[in-house]
Design an enzyme around this catalytic site. Sequence first.
Site, PDB file in Angstrom:
ATOM      1  CB  SER A   7      -3.494  47.741  15.639  1.00  9.20           C
ATOM      2  OG  SER A   7      -2.232  48.011  15.059  1.00  9.20           O
ATOM      3  CG  HIS A  32      -5.108  51.847  14.602  1.00 10.98           C
ATOM      4  ND1 HIS A  32      -5.560  53.123  14.897  1.00 10.98           N
ATOM      5  CD2 HIS A  32      -3.793  51.833  14.913  1.00 10.98           C
ATOM      6  CE1 HIS A  32      -4.559  53.839  15.387  1.00 10.98           C
ATOM      7  NE2 HIS A  32      -3.478  53.088  15.394  1.00 10.98           N
ATOM      8  CG  ASP A  34      -0.194  51.474  14.326  1.00  9.62           C
ATOM      9  OD1 ASP A  34      -0.558  52.600  14.713  1.00  9.62           O
ATOM     10  OD2 ASP A  34      -0.489  50.425  14.923  1.00  9.62           O
ATOM     11  CG  MET A  36       5.225  52.840  13.045  1.00 13.33           C
ATOM     12  SD  MET A  36       5.566  51.543  14.247  1.00 13.33           S
ATOM     13  CE  MET A  36       5.320  50.088  13.247  1.00 13.33           C
ATOM     14  CG  HIS A  65      -1.135  56.309  14.899  1.00 17.48           C
ATOM     15  ND1 HIS A  65      -0.782  55.488  15.948  1.00 17.48           N
ATOM     16  CD2 HIS A  65      -0.592  57.524  15.169  1.00 17.48           C
ATOM     17  CE1 HIS A  65      -0.056  56.177  16.820  1.00 17.48           C
ATOM     18  NE2 HIS A  65       0.082  57.400  16.359  1.00 17.48           N
ATOM     19  CG  MET A  67       3.149  56.378  15.251  1.00 19.23           C
ATOM     20  SD  MET A  67       3.335  54.802  16.108  1.00 19.23           S
ATOM     21  CE  MET A  67       2.467  53.736  14.962  1.00 19.23           C
ATOM     22  CG  MET A 136       0.454  56.916  21.402  1.00 19.01           C
ATOM     23  SD  MET A 136      -0.247  55.594  20.376  1.00 19.01           S
ATOM     24  CE  MET A 136       0.859  54.217  20.748  1.00 19.01           C
ATOM     25  CG  ASP A 170      -2.502  52.102  19.554  1.00 17.32           C
ATOM     26  OD1 ASP A 170      -2.400  50.919  19.913  1.00 17.32           O
ATOM     27  OD2 ASP A 170      -2.004  52.532  18.491  1.00 17.32           O
TER      28      ASP A 170
END
Length: 211
Positions: A7, A32, A34, A36, A65, A67, A136, A170
Site C-alpha cells: 500500500s 495498492h 488507497d 480517500m 481501492h 474509499m 478490511m 488490508d
Amino acid sequence: MIKVSPSILAADPLKMGAEVRRMTDAGCDWLHVDIMDAHFVPNLSFGPSLVKALKPVAGVPLDVHLMMDNPGQYIEAFIKNGADIVTIHAEIPEDTEALLKRIRLLGAMAGLSIKPGTAAEVIRPLLPLCDLVLVMTVEPGFGGQSFRADCADKVAALRQMGYKGLIEADGGVSLSNLPMLKEKGLDVAVMGTALYKSEHPKEDIDSVHAL
C-alpha cells in the site's frame, strides 16, 4: 501463493517513485493505491493523476481501492489512467451492483470491500459480480493500525459461501498473521507499514510467497 500488494499510503510521499520501484524490485505482485475522499473515511489522499503517474513506473497491476461515498463519478477516470483493479465499498449509498458491472465493462477487475462492522453475508448476492473481495481488518482511513483478528473469519465465511474469486485483506497484515489468513482462504495481502518500514522488503515478500 499469496500475492503481495504494497500500500503506497505507507510510502514516503516525497520519494514516491523510488518507493514504488523498491517494492517492485523486491518482487511485489500488485501495487495498492488507497483513494480517500474525507467523507467516507476521515482522511484525504490521492486521485487519478497519481495512478496515471504510477502506471509507467510500477510494471505491476494497480490495485485501486476507492474509499469514497461517490465512486461512480470517478471509476472511468481511474480506469482510463491505468487502474487494473477497482474496488468499491459495500457500504456506500450508490448502486453497488451497477458499479461492479460498469467496472468490468470498462475493462478492469471489479472488487468489493467490507468494513469491520459489515458481515460477509451482506454481500452474498453481489459475489457473482466480484473478481475480488477486500476484507478490511482495520477501520479504513489510516495506515499503521493493529490487525483485527475477528475480521479474518470473514475470509473463511466467503469461502463457505462458495466464493471462488480472489480474497484480499488490508489492515495490519503481517508475516505473523498471514499463515492464519491463508488457512482461511486468503489470496492477496495488502501490506503497508510492514513492508515500507522494513529494511529487507524482498526477504519479507519472498516469505509471504513461500507460505
